[in-house]
Design a protein around this motif. Structure first.
Motif, PDB file in Angstrom:
ATOM      1  N   ARG A  42       0.819  -1.211   0.000  1.00  0.00           N
ATOM      2  CA  ARG A  42       0.000   0.000   0.000  1.00  0.00           C
ATOM      3  C   ARG A  42       0.851   1.259   0.000  1.00  0.00           C
ATOM      4  N   LEU A  89       2.521   1.719  -3.417  1.00  0.00           N
ATOM      5  CA  LEU A  89       1.588   2.178  -4.452  1.00  0.00           C
ATOM      6  C   LEU A  89       1.219   3.643  -4.258  1.00  0.00           C
ATOM      7  N   ILE A 135      -6.988   2.848  -2.496  1.00  0.00           N
ATOM      8  CA  ILE A 135      -5.707   2.371  -1.964  1.00  0.00           C
ATOM      9  C   ILE A 135      -5.417   3.041  -0.626  1.00  0.00           C
ATOM     10  N   VAL A 159      -6.561  -2.232  -1.205  1.00  0.00           N
ATOM     11  CA  VAL A 159      -5.441  -2.158  -2.137  1.00  0.00           C
ATOM     12  C   VAL A 159      -5.743  -2.859  -3.455  1.00  0.00           C
ATOM     13  N   PHE A 218      -6.241  -0.883  -6.870  1.00  0.00           N
ATOM     14  CA  PHE A 218      -5.293  -1.060  -7.972  1.00  0.00           C
ATOM     15  C   PHE A 218      -6.012  -1.425  -9.265  1.00  0.00           C
TER      16      PHE A 218
END
Length: 192
Positions: free
Chosen positions: A63, A66, A109, A114, A118
């Motif tokens: 997480r 990202l 996210i 997550v 995504f």
């Protein structure tokens, strides 16, 4: 007669937003673009590192990685192209829903969803940049070995199919949302 030469009226009059003016005052164009390209490259590296399954440390779809990749991508885009061009590109009518999906994916996210975030962000990315990917794969196909040309055409078809399916899904969601907005509250239980 086009007096402005196709430029934005605010640009022709020398009016800029606060962010644009601050960027021009504090960063020369060349160093701003160099820093932006470094941010974009680092975003790519962080994204790849966040996506690599590392079972030893229990890290997949990280997480924090990202989120950092998203922030670096936005910062790099703003530095390379400038706020006005980024805003024009992302808020163009054909790409508006994809940009909204990318922002929604980032929020998901951040809210610790997550995998779903995504996927939503990736579909938004394909909606915004899918035609670039399709064009670049089409351009690169003649230079690839014949064994890869079938794979490239398959990938191009998959990108087109995903973008089309995502746009249809967004259109259905948009139509359902508009229809619900026009129905009185007493009739809402009839729709469920």
């Amino acid at each position: 007669v086009d007096v402005l030469g196709g430029r934005d009226p605010r640009e022709a009059m020398g009016m800029r937003s606060g962010l644009e003016q601050w960027m021009e005052d504090n960063f020369p164009v060349q160093s701003r673009k160099e820093l932006g390209h470094a941010c974009l490259g680092f975003a790519g590296v962080v994204l790849v590192m966040a996506m690599i399954p590392l079972p030893v440390i229990g890290c997949f779809m990280n997480r924090a990685g990202l989120m950092m990749a998203n922030v670096l991508l936005v910062a790099g885009s703003l530095l390379v192209a400038g706020p006005r061009d980024v805003r024009r590109f992302l808020l163009a009518p054909k790409r508006r829903m994809g940009a909204f999906a990318m922002a929604t994916g980032f929020v998901l996210i951040c809210q610790r969803w997550v995998l779903l975030g995504f996927v939503v962000e990736f579909l938004g990315f394909l909606d915004v940049f899918g035609h670039f990917l399709d064009s670049s794969l089409g351009w690169a196909a003649p230079f690839m070995p014949r064994s890869l040309s079938g794979f490239i055409s398959t990938v191009r078809g998959a990108i087109s199919a995903w973008v089309t399916a995502f746009r249809r899904l967004l259109a259905l969601f948009g139509l359902a949302q508009r229809a619900a907005a026009h129905v009185p509250a007493s009739d809402m239980d009839l729709l469920s």
